[in-house]
Design an enzyme around this catalytic site. Structure first.
Site, PDB file in Angstrom:
ATOM      1  CB  THR A 128      -0.378   6.367   0.358  1.00 23.30           C
ATOM      2  OG1 THR A 128      -1.254   5.281   0.190  1.00 23.30           O
ATOM      3  CG2 THR A 128      -0.880   7.524  -0.493  1.00 23.30           C
ATOM      4  CB  THR A 133      -1.860   6.086   3.990  1.00 20.74           C
ATOM      5  OG1 THR A 133      -2.571   6.168   2.773  1.00 20.74           O
ATOM      6  CG2 THR A 133      -0.925   7.257   4.137  1.00 20.74           C
ATOM      7  NE  ARG A 167      -8.135   8.196  -4.901  1.00 21.88           N
ATOM      8  CZ  ARG A 167      -7.650   7.903  -3.711  1.00 21.88           C
ATOM      9  NH1 ARG A 167      -6.376   7.627  -3.559  1.00 21.88           N
ATOM     10  NH2 ARG A 167      -8.431   7.869  -2.653  1.00 21.88           N
ATOM     11  CB  THR A 185      -4.875   5.811   7.208  1.00 18.85           C
ATOM     12  OG1 THR A 185      -4.825   4.705   6.290  1.00 18.85           O
ATOM     13  CG2 THR A 185      -5.501   5.345   8.507  1.00 18.85           C
ATOM     14  N   GLY A 186      -7.301   5.912   5.138  1.00 18.46           N
ATOM     15  CA  GLY A 186      -8.656   5.500   4.771  1.00 18.46           C
ATOM     16  C   GLY A 186      -9.119   6.125   3.469  1.00 18.46           C
ATOM     17  CB  SER A 189      -0.902  -0.013   1.231  1.00 13.06           C
ATOM     18  OG  SER A 189      -0.113  -0.252   2.395  1.00 13.06           O
TER      19      SER A 189
HETATM   20  N1  ASP Z   1      -5.835   7.633   2.192  1.00  8.68           N
HETATM   21  C1  ASP Z   1      -5.327   6.820   1.120  1.00  8.68           C
HETATM   22  C2  ASP Z   1      -5.908   7.271  -0.189  1.00  8.68           C
HETATM   23  O1  ASP Z   1      -7.104   7.540  -0.234  1.00  8.68           O
HETATM   24  C3  ASP Z   1      -5.621   5.367   1.293  1.00  8.68           C
HETATM   25  C4  ASP Z   1      -5.397   4.750   2.634  1.00  8.68           C
HETATM   26  O2  ASP Z   1      -4.901   5.341   3.553  1.00  8.68           O
HETATM   27  O3  ASP Z   1      -5.788   3.588   2.830  1.00  8.68           O
HETATM   28  O4  ASP Z   1      -5.198   7.273  -1.160  1.00  8.68           O
END
Ligand code: ASP
Length: 339
Positions: A212, A194, A222, A245-246, A92
């Site tokens: 990330t 991330t 994107r 994160t997310g 990731s």
């Molecule tokens: N925040 C990150 C993104 O949307 C993904 C993640 O942290 O899982 O690219």
């Protein structure tokens, strides 16, 4: 299924679908924080390092070593998050990160210091350590953010080596995804996390970094929250620091990390501030009942060395390193809890 896998599952993108879809494994969650983990406010001495997810342990270890060797905190962050960036098994972040729907690994990163100087790269391809490029943007340009080909050109000019970041394992995952999805919006299971790192150094100054490979199978081009100052990362050296994160789209929409810092300015503890913004995000997504993929986690630390985290769904954890207890994982409380 690992806890990281449980955290977010992703859906494949439709052929012309714009949204990047995530789905969450456990459908039996309920909305109620009352029975969840205690909202602890942990007071620690300086220095302290906090990083998202289990890969934060190795990152903290490295960053801690550098801090203790009197290296500048920004260097410690670059070295620390550089560990998962270079690790092909962390799929990731950086090298070995899962690609977009075109099979391209595209990276986002940002870094910020005690003076609110910041540097960021987005949609960067072929460079293993985007965080190090972001630091160069901070230090050697009058800008905050470079993107795509321009970011790559800058990195090459600064002596970074261009390399293939798509490992065989990630390529195979992508090929498998292509076969199954046929670019139709079919649910796809994927982990994706991330690494964000916050540092309160020996002198009581704040620093942060975030890196990330973004959402797997995303549309080419994107960009998520992670390279956006105020969204994926924010700090104010008078107050505190926060990182996310997310689901990046949800974090951008709410200026998530900046808002967490503002709430700490108003006197909330780091955990309370993270919780309030998580709840705001949840509330703003009116269709959250249909958004099983809506997951966001924040970490935060204030000037006193209090720290905390909070997420929409359970499963979010972070690594904390301080003198008192060493390097360990801590579990964040969440708005939704499992039954
Ligand atoms: N925040 C990150 C993104 O949307 C993904 C993640 O942290 O899982 O690219």
């Amino acid at each position: 299924m690992s806890s990281r896998r449980k955290f977010i599952k992703k859906a494949a993108l439709g052929s012309v679908a714009i949204s990047s879809l995530y789905t969450y494994a456990n459908k039996s969650n309920k909305e109620d924080a009352s029975t969840n983990d205690v909202l602890t406010t942990n007071i620690k001495k300086k220095p302290i390092i906090i990083s998202t997810w289990r890969h934060g342990l190795a990152a903290n270890e490295e960053a801690w070593k550098e801090l203790k060797n009197n290296k500048p905190a920004l260097d410690a962050i670059v070295s620390g998050v550089g560990i998962p960036e270079a690790d092909p098994n962390v799929r990731s972040v950086g090298y070995g990160g899962l690609p977009d729907r075109e099979g391209k690994v595209t990276l986002d990163a940002c870094i910020m210091d005690k003076n609110s100087d910041c540097g960021s790269v987005s949609f960067l391809q072929g460079i293993k350590h985007p965080i190090a490029v972001a630091k160069k943007v901070l230090e050697e340009t009058p800008h905050v953010m470079l993107t795509g080909k321009g970011a790559l050109q800058f990195a090459l000019e600064k002596g970074f080596k261009e390399e293939n970041l798509l490992t065989e394992k990630s390529k195979q995952s992508w090929i498998k995804w292509l076969e199954k999805s046929k670019y139709k919006p079919v649910i796809n299971i994927e982990n994706h996390d991330t690494i964000s790192m916050l540092v309160l150094d020996e002198d009581g100054n704040l620093y942060g970094g975030c890196t990330t490979s973004g959402a797997a199978w995303k549309l080419h081009g994107r960009v998520g929250d992670s390279p956006i100052i105020g969204a994926g990362l924010f700090l104010d050296n008078e107050v505190g620091a926060a990182a996310a994160t997310g689901l990046g789209e949800a974090v951008i929409r709410t200026a998530g990390s900046a808002m967490v810092v503002e709430l700490m300015r108003q006197g909330k503890s780091p955990t309370e501030a993270c919780k309030e913004i998580v709840e705001r995000i949840y509330k703003k997504h009116l269709n959250h009942k249909d958004m099983a993929y809506l997951q966001v986690g924040f970490i935060a630390v204030n000037k006193q060395g209090e720290y905390g985290g909070y997420s929409i769904r359970p499963g979010f954890n972070y690594a904390v390193y301080d003198d008192e207890k060493g390097n360990r994982m801590e579990k964040a409380a969440s708005k939704i809890v499992r039954k």
